[in-house]
Design a protein around this motif. Sequence first.
Motif, PDB file in Angstrom:
ATOM      1  N   GLN A 152      18.744  26.971 -27.708  1.00 56.18           N
ATOM      2  CA  GLN A 152      18.658  25.742 -26.907  1.00 56.18           C
ATOM      3  C   GLN A 152      20.036  25.416 -26.324  1.00 56.18           C
ATOM      4  O   GLN A 152      20.765  24.595 -26.855  1.00 56.18           O
ATOM      5  N   TRP A 153      20.379  26.109 -25.246  1.00 50.54           N
ATOM      6  CA  TRP A 153      21.713  25.895 -24.666  1.00 50.54           C
ATOM      7  C   TRP A 153      21.889  24.454 -24.213  1.00 50.54           C
ATOM      8  O   TRP A 153      22.943  23.861 -24.388  1.00 50.54           O
ATOM      9  N   VAL A 154      20.860  23.920 -23.570  1.00 52.94           N
ATOM     10  CA  VAL A 154      20.976  22.558 -23.044  1.00 52.94           C
ATOM     11  C   VAL A 154      20.087  21.651 -23.879  1.00 52.94           C
ATOM     12  O   VAL A 154      18.884  21.874 -23.980  1.00 52.94           O
ATOM     13  N   SER A 155      20.708  20.659 -24.492  1.00 53.16           N
ATOM     14  CA  SER A 155      19.919  19.730 -25.294  1.00 53.16           C
ATOM     15  C   SER A 155      18.976  18.985 -24.362  1.00 53.16           C
ATOM     16  O   SER A 155      19.399  18.486 -23.326  1.00 53.16           O
ATOM     17  N   LEU A 192      24.991  13.642 -23.767  1.00 55.53           N
ATOM     18  CA  LEU A 192      25.528  14.999 -23.914  1.00 55.53           C
ATOM     19  C   LEU A 192      24.628  16.004 -23.203  1.00 55.53           C
ATOM     20  O   LEU A 192      25.088  16.825 -22.406  1.00 55.53           O
TER      21      LEU A 192
END
Lengths: 149, 275, 656
Positions: free
Chosen positions: B191-194, B200
């Motif tokens: 999951q690179w991008v939350s 964030l």
Amino acid sequence: MSEPFEPKIVAFVCTYCTYAGADLAGTSRLKYAPNVRIVRLPCTGRISPMFILKALQKGADTVLVSGCHPGDCHFTAGNYHARRRWTVFRALLAFTGIPEERIRFSWVSAAEGAKFAEMINEITEQTRKLGPFTQYQELQKVIETQSTY
Amino acid sequence: MGIQEQYRSEAAALLSSGEVKLVIGFGEGSTADRRRPLFARTPEEAQKFVLDAACIANLSTYLVTEGLLSDGKKVAVFLKPDGIRSVNILISEAQLKPDQVVILGYAIDKAEITALEGRNISDFSLGEEIRSHTPPPHILQEAERIEEMNPAERFEFWKAHFSKCIKCYACRQVCPMCYCRRCIVDVNQPQWVSTSSHTLGNFEWNIVRAFHLAGRCAACGACDRACPVNIPLRLVNYRMGKEVIDAFDYCAGENSSQKPVLASFKQDDPETFIL
Amino acid sequence: MAKIGVFVCHCGENIASMVDTGTLVKAMSDHPGVAICNEYKYFCSDPGQETVKRAIREHNLTGVVVAACSPRMHETTFRKACAEAGLNPYMLELANIREQCSWVHSEKNQATSKAIEITRSLVEKVKRNNELKPISVPVTRRALVIGGGIAGIQAALDIAGAGREVVLVEREPSIGGHMSQLSETFPTLDCSQCILTPRMVEAIQHPKITVMTYSEVEEVEGYIGNFTAKIRKKARYVDMSKCTGCGDCIQKCPVKKIPSEFECGLGKRTAIYTPFAQAVPNVPVIDKSRCTYFKNGKCKICEKSCQIDAIDFEQQESVETFEFGAIVVATGFQIQDTSVYGEYGYGKYKDVITGLHFERLASASGPTAGKIQRPSDGKEPETVVFIQCAGSRDPSKGVKYCSKICCMYTAKHAMLYTHKHHGSNSKIFYMDIRAAGKGYDEFTRRAIEEDGADYLRGRVSKVFEENGKLIVRGVDTLLGKPVEVAADMVVLATAMTPQPDAKQFAKRIGIGYDEYGFYNEAHLKLRPVETAKAGIYLCGACQSPKDIPDSVAQASAAAAKVLGLFSREQLEREPVVAAVGETTCAGCWGCVYACPYNAIEKKDITDRNGNLIKQVASVNPGLCQGCGTCVTFCRSNSIDLAGFTEKQIFAEVMAL
């Protein structure tokens, strides 16, 4: 705040040049600041901007990206691609308020153990002056407060 | 005959001759000053096309609809210069075949609409024009204002904007360059991008999108207009476009045979920032 | 469920004195997924490896982290141990707590917490490692040797001598290189031609060697064991299969006054010519730019003179493609253009010459049949001044490096000159006499003591003509006085430089070069004949200035490397290669452009009826070298790199 601030530096390095350079610093018993954590990749070409963002999320106060000098890439061109990528990514981060001093780039060859050691000391000192990168780390704190309601 | 009537009949002719299977243009919108895309498959439908100063959307984004062009047939589309620029980029990234796109080009100058010569992408040489093209003054001023801030202020500026992001992905939806079958934001292993709607994750998403558009953005401003919470997305994309011109002398969409700026290099690319 | 074994090595005192291994073991034992954590004095020792193996078997470990030295040191060791215990060798990571921790820090608490973080992040990585299999690729057991000088000839002979096929490519009409131009060779004063010619003949007659002269390597593709090279054969206009080398055509050619390249312009050649009498093959070429027929459409005297119809004005250049398993680059050197030293009068005064000119003058087969004569008037010079380092060790005008051979050949020149012309007078301006080598110092001493070479330590500032003499003005730094010598001839020991096209050629075949254009070895000390590109080796002066003994030694070393490679039919390669997720690939081809190895191809995805659905990128694992540039480029995250997957690195970073 009882403990003094100890910078956390995460370094993404290629295995053929900078990782070997860091090893050389070791075999030469050069002393440098213990604040750096090295992540080994095959080539600077493999280092994704996402790695930097994740390192910042995990509390890195400065991120270092380092690989072979131009012309010396084990994979002939990985560092040239990386250089373009970093030019753009660095401009992007600067524009969005992530200070340029927080993201550092260097070429360190397998023979430059001394350069590696000096650079880590210099970056650690600089980061000490900059202080913790709380601005970024606080983005996460927002999550915690949000999740309470 | 006005340009609207001219293009209506031209669209109708293209459809009735069978040269194209579809014409993408503008129709009446929900209010007098808004236009919505209109997809004409018959000469009759082509009579509903509207072309006026309110037709500002970049319709090239519909060309990359999955499967639309896989039958090899042609599609005609109403495009402003920025849309033509998008088509150039899409061709250079192998998302479009030049022969499959018939361009009904137009330019808007204040309230004045003029037709652009040429129908095939090869008829348009944009190089000079887009290099000298500057974004609207208010964008330029705002970008300059941000550059003048100190990093902490810049960070706060964007934090304030990105914290509003609801990750609706309208920016992605409307962008012709966002043709990926799977966006990195949808990758969950890892999951690179939350994905949850906190600052964030919003920061990461907007930075990643801007990075992915670096050297690919046609500066049409569609993302900016689409954003429901008014994040000035154009600013970041403008800054990225400026960077690739300044650093690599690369202007996205100048022609349709460019190599992607981040998949090519010169040995003497600038590297002042590298120790 | 992950069962990771963590093994903390003391490395004697090397680690244990700076890292509190007990604390590290405690921290790792408590870490989720760690099934066993041990410490030991030397895990790389036999009993140490046994401990690891036993733990793998007893605990059914799914992954191993050895916290010890650099992976560059012992990764192979522990991979082997894992494999022997039945665990896939790629389920191993080395946490480098020696070179990058205990050796570089001086505060135990900090070093210990750093060691914990390093080890923890690699435990998280290894949990996500995948079982990998080495990639095996076939080896084409034929070698390409580029350059037919002494280095290339030696390498070719050694490889062929072991029974492997060799193609030896030389761009000049004859093999032999610079060595064939030399008169005698230091330190034994063997006649160069006498020792070289038999080797040239041996090479061309060898059943395993195909010599391609007047040919150039145009393109090299592929990878170790599997190169494809295109070799362009220039048109010779002489049928090699017919020509007997009788030389009638050369005799009859009316264009006789072309300065001979081989003679450095001191002699003349014809338009149809062999560069020198002992040329191998002894088949002439027609210099198209000088030939009367090619210029005016009339002449063909050579054709008429040839009794076996070997002249073929219709011959075309051709490109041949070969498969090779290994490549030896032996492209040699040139001498520096001396025109940068205007003050030495090179080019202005005919009797200011280079060392290579002197070789031709001293050579028995040269333009003066071995007599030392001034180029201007053919007189024998009484006084000759030799200027060493005319280019070398001169960062301002010449090159920074030492050309290595000039001290020796200058001493040799002085000696030859004295031998040929008794009572002569040679003065040598030098910076240092560098005569390291077997018999070398003795040789220079002999020049000084027996043959009366007069060494003056100092630089020359100017050479000018006065009353028919070349006045050499310099300084003798040992006496601290300016000196002037009235000379009849001046010989410049010019620097050895890479071939003018060395850099372009390196790019064409994908090897590295230094700031001058000398080719880079993989490691200056430990891998001096390999390049960073697997399967391509170096020998001779293309790597750095070298004399004949060094070139030959390196050539044999390169041949040994090639033969080592050819001892196997299959090669095993690290399986660190990229792979594309075809479902999500958008076919933008960014990765195809970015790949430094052209390892990514476009692949058609078709339905059952063969209709094209879409095109996606596809990595050829044989070509992929595993840099991961494509992975980073891919916006949709559709490519991943085995051994350094997105998941692995994400976990590693998130555990820091």
